[in-house]
Scaffold this motif. Structure first.
Motif, PDB file in Angstrom:
ATOM      1  N   GLU A  73     121.500  14.393 -24.141  1.00 43.86           N
ATOM      2  CA  GLU A  73     121.494  14.508 -25.595  1.00 43.86           C
ATOM      3  C   GLU A  73     122.879  14.940 -26.064  1.00 43.86           C
ATOM      4  OE1 GLU A  73     119.162  13.575 -27.463  1.00 43.86           O
ATOM      5  OE2 GLU A  73     117.303  13.648 -26.288  1.00 43.86           O
ATOM      6  N   SER A  74     123.385  14.293 -27.121  1.00 46.66           N
ATOM      7  CA  SER A  74     124.649  14.685 -27.733  1.00 46.66           C
ATOM      8  C   SER A  74     124.440  15.437 -29.036  1.00 46.66           C
ATOM      9  CB  SER A  74     125.530  13.448 -27.991  1.00 46.66           C
ATOM     10  OG  SER A  74     125.890  12.820 -26.778  1.00 46.66           O
ATOM     11  N   ASP A  75     123.348  15.116 -29.732  1.00 41.73           N
ATOM     12  CA  ASP A  75     123.055  15.746 -31.009  1.00 41.73           C
ATOM     13  C   ASP A  75     122.449  17.130 -30.781  1.00 41.73           C
ATOM     14  OD1 ASP A  75     122.550  15.481 -34.047  1.00 41.73           O
ATOM     15  OD2 ASP A  75     120.577  16.009 -33.236  1.00 41.73           O
ATOM     16  N   GLU A  76     122.983  18.146 -31.477  1.00 43.64           N
ATOM     17  CA  GLU A  76     122.537  19.517 -31.272  1.00 43.64           C
ATOM     18  C   GLU A  76     121.065  19.694 -31.632  1.00 43.64           C
ATOM     19  OE1 GLU A  76     123.771  22.052 -29.872  1.00 43.64           O
ATOM     20  OE2 GLU A  76     125.851  21.455 -29.545  1.00 43.64           O
ATOM     21  N   THR A  77     120.622  19.058 -32.718  1.00 45.63           N
ATOM     22  CA  THR A  77     119.230  19.195 -33.128  1.00 45.63           C
ATOM     23  C   THR A  77     118.291  18.578 -32.100  1.00 45.63           C
ATOM     24  OG1 THR A  77     119.848  19.167 -35.474  1.00 45.63           O
ATOM     25  CG2 THR A  77     117.553  18.664 -34.926  1.00 45.63           C
ATOM     26  N   ALA A  78     118.632  17.375 -31.632  1.00 47.50           N
ATOM     27  CA  ALA A  78     117.808  16.712 -30.619  1.00 47.50           C
ATOM     28  C   ALA A  78     117.797  17.513 -29.315  1.00 47.50           C
ATOM     29  CB  ALA A  78     118.333  15.294 -30.373  1.00 47.50           C
ATOM     30  N   LEU A  79     118.948  18.096 -28.986  1.00 50.11           N
ATOM     31  CA  LEU A  79     119.038  18.905 -27.772  1.00 50.11           C
ATOM     32  C   LEU A  79     118.149  20.142 -27.882  1.00 50.11           C
ATOM     33  CD1 LEU A  79     120.355  19.646 -25.050  1.00 50.11           C
ATOM     34  CD2 LEU A  79     122.214  20.712 -26.351  1.00 50.11           C
ATOM     35  N   ALA A  80     118.203  20.819 -29.017  1.00 52.33           N
ATOM     36  CA  ALA A  80     117.402  22.024 -29.211  1.00 52.33           C
ATOM     37  C   ALA A  80     115.911  21.704 -29.153  1.00 52.33           C
ATOM     38  CB  ALA A  80     117.756  22.685 -30.537  1.00 52.33           C
ATOM     39  N   GLU A  81     115.515  20.583 -29.751  1.00 53.03           N
ATOM     40  CA  GLU A  81     114.102  20.200 -29.745  1.00 53.03           C
ATOM     41  C   GLU A  81     113.634  19.844 -28.333  1.00 53.03           C
ATOM     42  OE1 GLU A  81     113.855  17.037 -32.546  1.00 53.03           O
ATOM     43  OE2 GLU A  81     113.889  18.360 -34.317  1.00 53.03           O
TER      44      GLU A  81
END
Length: 228
Positions: A73-81
């Motif tokens: 994952e590169s996107d912080e939101t997607a990574l956190a989820e």
């Protein structure tokens, strides 16, 4: 010393790693060794890392790894989820080519010392994180513990109980290619894995990262089945 902080750090780290690795490097293969306090603990803990808040570049994804899959994952939101859904070890793959920091310089010069291509990745984990379980790697590992502590269970003999090693900031652990191992994080851990590959310098650069260069034991092999 130079006026470039990254170069100064790389010089200090490389000096310690070279002193640790070269005596245990035979015929292109590293021997198992744990070298405590190869670097000063407080100095090592203070080193800047690409996993620090705001330090990760846009071209540096984070890979969540366990014994089921590698999810990048590169996107912080997607990574956190994704992490909240299933906490797993976080890996920043191939930081040596995706950042211009001291890790890149260290990997480059270590490669020249050993005359092998070296790929550097960062592993960050907490107690609740799933791991890859028992596995072995397709590369010789030069492990530098940077923050926290990690327990390593090492299967040095097929029919023997695992040998446990604890790495703390400044410790260096040399893991031979093919050695079965499992890990456990008591609180929080960040370590760098300098993967010494079998590819000589001058060959086509590697496109894969260490996190994807692992082999897992067959489930039928009870000796190598993770109990965590």
């Amino acid at each position: 010393m130079s006026t470039d902080p990254a170069r100064d750090i790389a010089y200090t780290v490389l000096t310690a790693l070279s002193s640790a690795v070269v005596p245990h490097w035979e015929l292109g293969v590293v021997r198992l060794a744990h070298l405590p306090a190869a670097l000063p603990e407080q100095w090592t803990t203070s080193l800047p890392l690409p996993s620090d808040p705001g330090a990760r570049g846009p071209d540096q994804p984070v890979t969540l790894v366990d014994d089921c899959e590698f999810q990048r994952e590169s996107d912080e939101t997607a990574l956190a989820e994704a992490y909240a859904h299933r906490p797993r070890t976080r890996v920043l793959e191939n930081v040596g080519t995706r950042c211009e920091g001291w890790q890149s310089l260290t990997a480059l010069h270590l490669a020249r010392v050993l005359e092998r291509q070296v790929v550097c990745s960062l592993y960050e984990s907490r107690p609740q994180d799933a791991t890859m379980g028992w596995h072995w790697d397709d590369w010789d590992g030069v492990i530098l513990q940077v923050r926290g502590a990690k327990f390593w269970r090492l299967r040095t003999e097929p029919d023997a109980d695992p040998h446990t090693v604890v790495t703390r900031p400044g410790d260096v652990l040399l893991l031979p290619r093919g050695l079965p191992h499992d890990v456990m994080t008591p609180d929080h851990s960040v370590h760098l894995a300098f993967a010494v590959t079998q590819h000589p310098l001058g060959a086509e650069p590697l496109g894969s990262a260490p996190a994807g260069s692992v082999s897992r034991p067959k489930p039928a092999d009870a000796r190598l089945t993770s109990t965590s």
